[in-house]
Design a protein around this motif. Sequence first.
Motif, PDB file in Angstrom:
ATOM      1  N   PHE A 220       5.139   0.843 -12.391  1.00 18.94           N
ATOM      2  CA  PHE A 220       4.064   1.535 -11.689  1.00 18.94           C
ATOM      3  C   PHE A 220       2.971   0.546 -11.264  1.00 18.94           C
ATOM      4  O   PHE A 220       2.547   0.527 -10.104  1.00 18.94           O
ATOM      5  CB  PHE A 220       3.483   2.619 -12.603  1.00 18.94           C
ATOM      6  CG  PHE A 220       2.148   3.144 -12.166  1.00 18.94           C
ATOM      7  CD1 PHE A 220       2.041   3.955 -11.048  1.00 18.94           C
ATOM      8  CD2 PHE A 220       0.993   2.823 -12.873  1.00 18.94           C
ATOM      9  CE1 PHE A 220       0.809   4.445 -10.647  1.00 18.94           C
ATOM     10  CE2 PHE A 220      -0.230   3.308 -12.469  1.00 18.94           C
ATOM     11  CZ  PHE A 220      -0.329   4.128 -11.355  1.00 18.94           C
ATOM     12  N   VAL A 221       2.514  -0.273 -12.197  1.00 19.48           N
ATOM     13  CA  VAL A 221       1.471  -1.258 -11.892  1.00 19.48           C
ATOM     14  C   VAL A 221       1.977  -2.264 -10.870  1.00 19.48           C
ATOM     15  O   VAL A 221       1.277  -2.623  -9.911  1.00 19.48           O
ATOM     16  CB  VAL A 221       1.005  -1.972 -13.177  1.00 19.48           C
ATOM     17  CG1 VAL A 221       0.084  -3.148 -12.837  1.00 19.48           C
ATOM     18  CG2 VAL A 221       0.291  -0.990 -14.097  1.00 19.48           C
ATOM     19  N   GLN A 222       3.186  -2.741 -11.055  1.00 18.12           N
ATOM     20  CA  GLN A 222       3.774  -3.707 -10.125  1.00 18.12           C
ATOM     21  C   GLN A 222       3.837  -3.123  -8.713  1.00 18.12           C
ATOM     22  O   GLN A 222       3.549  -3.818  -7.725  1.00 18.12           O
ATOM     23  CB  GLN A 222       5.197  -4.077 -10.573  1.00 18.12           C
ATOM     24  CG  GLN A 222       5.278  -4.766 -11.922  1.00 18.12           C
ATOM     25  CD  GLN A 222       5.007  -6.272 -11.844  1.00 18.12           C
ATOM     26  OE1 GLN A 222       4.445  -6.764 -10.888  1.00 18.12           O
ATOM     27  NE2 GLN A 222       5.414  -6.984 -12.876  1.00 18.12           N
ATOM     28  N   ARG A 223       4.193  -1.851  -8.614  1.00 15.76           N
ATOM     29  CA  ARG A 223       4.321  -1.207  -7.306  1.00 15.76           C
ATOM     30  C   ARG A 223       2.975  -1.161  -6.585  1.00 15.76           C
ATOM     31  O   ARG A 223       2.896  -1.446  -5.391  1.00 15.76           O
ATOM     32  CB  ARG A 223       4.872   0.214  -7.485  1.00 15.76           C
ATOM     33  CG  ARG A 223       5.082   0.944  -6.165  1.00 15.76           C
ATOM     34  CD  ARG A 223       5.690   2.311  -6.361  1.00 15.76           C
ATOM     35  NE  ARG A 223       4.734   3.283  -6.866  1.00 15.76           N
ATOM     36  CZ  ARG A 223       4.881   3.966  -7.987  1.00 15.76           C
ATOM     37  NH1 ARG A 223       5.953   3.771  -8.753  1.00 15.76           N
ATOM     38  NH2 ARG A 223       3.977   4.837  -8.377  1.00 15.76           N
ATOM     39  N   ILE A 224       1.919  -0.820  -7.314  1.00 17.98           N
ATOM     40  CA  ILE A 224       0.591  -0.727  -6.710  1.00 17.98           C
ATOM     41  C   ILE A 224       0.129  -2.097  -6.231  1.00 17.98           C
ATOM     42  O   ILE A 224      -0.312  -2.274  -5.083  1.00 17.98           O
ATOM     43  CB  ILE A 224      -0.426  -0.149  -7.707  1.00 17.98           C
ATOM     44  CG1 ILE A 224      -0.003   1.227  -8.198  1.00 17.98           C
ATOM     45  CG2 ILE A 224      -1.815  -0.105  -7.066  1.00 17.98           C
ATOM     46  CD1 ILE A 224       0.140   2.261  -7.133  1.00 17.98           C
ATOM     47  N   ILE A 225       0.228  -3.087  -7.101  1.00 17.25           N
ATOM     48  CA  ILE A 225      -0.256  -4.432  -6.759  1.00 17.25           C
ATOM     49  C   ILE A 225       0.574  -5.029  -5.637  1.00 17.25           C
ATOM     50  O   ILE A 225       0.038  -5.673  -4.719  1.00 17.25           O
ATOM     51  CB  ILE A 225      -0.251  -5.334  -8.014  1.00 17.25           C
ATOM     52  CG1 ILE A 225      -1.297  -4.820  -9.012  1.00 17.25           C
ATOM     53  CG2 ILE A 225      -0.527  -6.790  -7.642  1.00 17.25           C
ATOM     54  CD1 ILE A 225      -1.355  -5.588 -10.302  1.00 17.25           C
ATOM     55  N   TYR A 226       1.868  -4.805  -5.661  1.00 22.61           N
ATOM     56  CA  TYR A 226       2.720  -5.338  -4.596  1.00 22.61           C
ATOM     57  C   TYR A 226       2.372  -4.697  -3.254  1.00 22.61           C
ATOM     58  O   TYR A 226       2.290  -5.385  -2.230  1.00 22.61           O
ATOM     59  CB  TYR A 226       4.194  -5.082  -4.919  1.00 22.61           C
ATOM     60  CG  TYR A 226       5.132  -5.649  -3.871  1.00 22.61           C
ATOM     61  CD1 TYR A 226       5.491  -6.989  -3.892  1.00 22.61           C
ATOM     62  CD2 TYR A 226       5.630  -4.844  -2.847  1.00 22.61           C
ATOM     63  CE1 TYR A 226       6.337  -7.521  -2.926  1.00 22.61           C
ATOM     64  CE2 TYR A 226       6.471  -5.364  -1.878  1.00 22.61           C
ATOM     65  CZ  TYR A 226       6.823  -6.704  -1.925  1.00 22.61           C
ATOM     66  OH  TYR A 226       7.640  -7.230  -0.955  1.00 22.61           O
ATOM     67  N   ALA A 227       2.160  -3.382  -3.244  1.00 21.80           N
ATOM     68  CA  ALA A 227       1.826  -2.693  -1.997  1.00 21.80           C
ATOM     69  C   ALA A 227       0.520  -3.206  -1.416  1.00 21.80           C
ATOM     70  O   ALA A 227       0.405  -3.422  -0.206  1.00 21.80           O
ATOM     71  CB  ALA A 227       1.746  -1.180  -2.238  1.00 21.80           C
ATOM     72  N   VAL A 228      -0.470  -3.422  -2.277  1.00 21.28           N
ATOM     73  CA  VAL A 228      -1.776  -3.897  -1.804  1.00 21.28           C
ATOM     74  C   VAL A 228      -1.683  -5.332  -1.288  1.00 21.28           C
ATOM     75  O   VAL A 228      -2.156  -5.647  -0.190  1.00 21.28           O
ATOM     76  CB  VAL A 228      -2.829  -3.793  -2.922  1.00 21.28           C
ATOM     77  CG1 VAL A 228      -4.136  -4.473  -2.497  1.00 21.28           C
ATOM     78  CG2 VAL A 228      -3.094  -2.332  -3.271  1.00 21.28           C
ATOM     79  N   THR A 229      -1.061  -6.208  -2.061  1.00 19.47           N
ATOM     80  CA  THR A 229      -0.975  -7.604  -1.632  1.00 19.47           C
ATOM     81  C   THR A 229      -0.099  -7.756  -0.395  1.00 19.47           C
ATOM     82  O   THR A 229      -0.364  -8.608   0.456  1.00 19.47           O
ATOM     83  CB  THR A 229      -0.427  -8.493  -2.767  1.00 19.47           C
ATOM     84  OG1 THR A 229       0.855  -7.984  -3.209  1.00 19.47           O
ATOM     85  CG2 THR A 229      -1.377  -8.517  -3.950  1.00 19.47           C
ATOM     86  N   ASN A 230       0.922  -6.931  -0.283  1.00 14.71           N
ATOM     87  CA  ASN A 230       1.791  -6.989   0.887  1.00 14.71           C
ATOM     88  C   ASN A 230       1.037  -6.608   2.156  1.00 14.71           C
ATOM     89  O   ASN A 230       1.245  -7.191   3.225  1.00 14.71           O
ATOM     90  CB  ASN A 230       2.987  -6.062   0.694  1.00 14.71           C
ATOM     91  CG  ASN A 230       4.020  -6.211   1.793  1.00 14.71           C
ATOM     92  OD1 ASN A 230       4.481  -7.311   2.084  1.00 14.71           O
ATOM     93  ND2 ASN A 230       4.371  -5.104   2.431  1.00 14.71           N
ATOM     94  N   GLY A 231       0.130  -5.628   2.032  1.00 16.84           N
ATOM     95  CA  GLY A 231      -0.612  -5.167   3.195  1.00 16.84           C
ATOM     96  C   GLY A 231      -1.832  -6.012   3.530  1.00 16.84           C
ATOM     97  O   GLY A 231      -2.450  -5.812   4.579  1.00 16.84           O
ATOM     98  N   ARG A 232      -2.176  -6.960   2.663  1.00 12.87           N
ATOM     99  CA  ARG A 232      -3.399  -7.742   2.864  1.00 12.87           C
ATOM    100  C   ARG A 232      -3.112  -9.218   3.185  1.00 12.87           C
ATOM    101  O   ARG A 232      -3.978 -10.079   2.996  1.00 12.87           O
ATOM    102  CB  ARG A 232      -4.278  -7.681   1.607  1.00 12.87           C
ATOM    103  CG  ARG A 232      -4.865  -6.310   1.336  1.00 12.87           C
ATOM    104  CD  ARG A 232      -5.946  -6.382   0.272  1.00 12.87           C
ATOM    105  NE  ARG A 232      -7.015  -7.291   0.666  1.00 12.87           N
ATOM    106  CZ  ARG A 232      -7.988  -6.967   1.511  1.00 12.87           C
ATOM    107  NH1 ARG A 232      -8.017  -5.759   2.055  1.00 12.87           N
ATOM    108  NH2 ARG A 232      -8.924  -7.851   1.808  1.00 12.87           N
ATOM    109  N   GLN A 233      -1.980  -9.511   3.726  1.00  7.10           N
ATOM    110  CA  GLN A 233      -1.636 -10.911   3.958  1.00  7.10           C
ATOM    111  C   GLN A 233      -2.492 -11.567   5.038  1.00  7.10           C
ATOM    112  O   GLN A 233      -2.572 -12.788   5.116  1.00  7.10           O
ATOM    113  CB  GLN A 233      -0.152 -11.013   4.310  1.00  7.10           C
ATOM    114  CG  GLN A 233       0.743 -10.606   3.143  1.00  7.10           C
ATOM    115  CD  GLN A 233       2.206 -10.826   3.428  1.00  7.10           C
ATOM    116  OE1 GLN A 233       2.673 -11.962   3.565  1.00  7.10           O
ATOM    117  NE2 GLN A 233       2.957  -9.746   3.533  1.00  7.10           N
TER     118      GLN A 233
END
Length: 282
Positions: A220-233
């Motif tokens: 769950f935590v990994q999914r949130i952080i990955y989604a945010v970092t992926n969208g903020r490149q």
Amino acid sequence: MEKIQMPKGLTYHSDECLKHTYIKGGQEIVKPVQKIVVGGKVVCPRCHVEAQTKELQQFESERAERIEKLRRYNVLYRESLVPDKTILTATFENYTAVEREEIENKQMMLEFRDRLRKGEQLNAILQGNPGAGKSHLCYALLQDLNNYDCDVENPADKKTCLFINLEVLMRKIKSSFKNNDTQYTEDYLVELLTNVDYLVLDDLGAETGAIDTDKAASNFVQRIIYAVTNGRQDKSTFTTFNLAGDKLKETYDAKALSRLMKGRNFVVFNETSDKRFEDLPF
């Protein structure tokens, strides 16, 4: 000649306005409009209405721009998630820098601020001792950036800033699973974090308990952080944490970490003591 339906108290004038036209058979034809007297002045009723309409549209446009600027300005104060409200008073001026490391790190953050003001995109990591002032410096940075471009003409040029404590973030999202009335859903918060111009992710690791254990972050935590970092490149992100580098790699997805570390701008606190205990009487 065109006559306009007039309210009581107005009178016609003998002059005509010849500015108004219409198209007939592919030809532009002048359509005279009889002028009227308004407040002692001779005016064309159509020109008068058009001028008033244009003035109203300009007023509404400027009002909408002011509202949009205010909305973007208030993102930092309305949407930030902080565990301790005292952080809301943090500025560069009230960050006490006495020791060499403190002075150098504060100066580095001021340099980051200046680079961001010039339009540069950068990521930075603040790592080291708890209580050294990492969160303070990050919120001070956001306050400066938030106030810097308040006078831009185009509201879209007003940058948005957001401070998010990751432990508070995860609690908000988890609580939404049982509360359909809250706005703090996973989709809402991920979109919010992804779209702001300047983001601080505060206390990475605390939301997993990884600071005190050997466990990896949950899916769950990994999914949130990955989604945010992926969208903020293509956007600027500042991250604070107390974990050592090896611990960080054990806890989080490598791709998400790579995006956070992009640019390799590090502000490290190895010597600075916990400022929260400086004024205690014992």
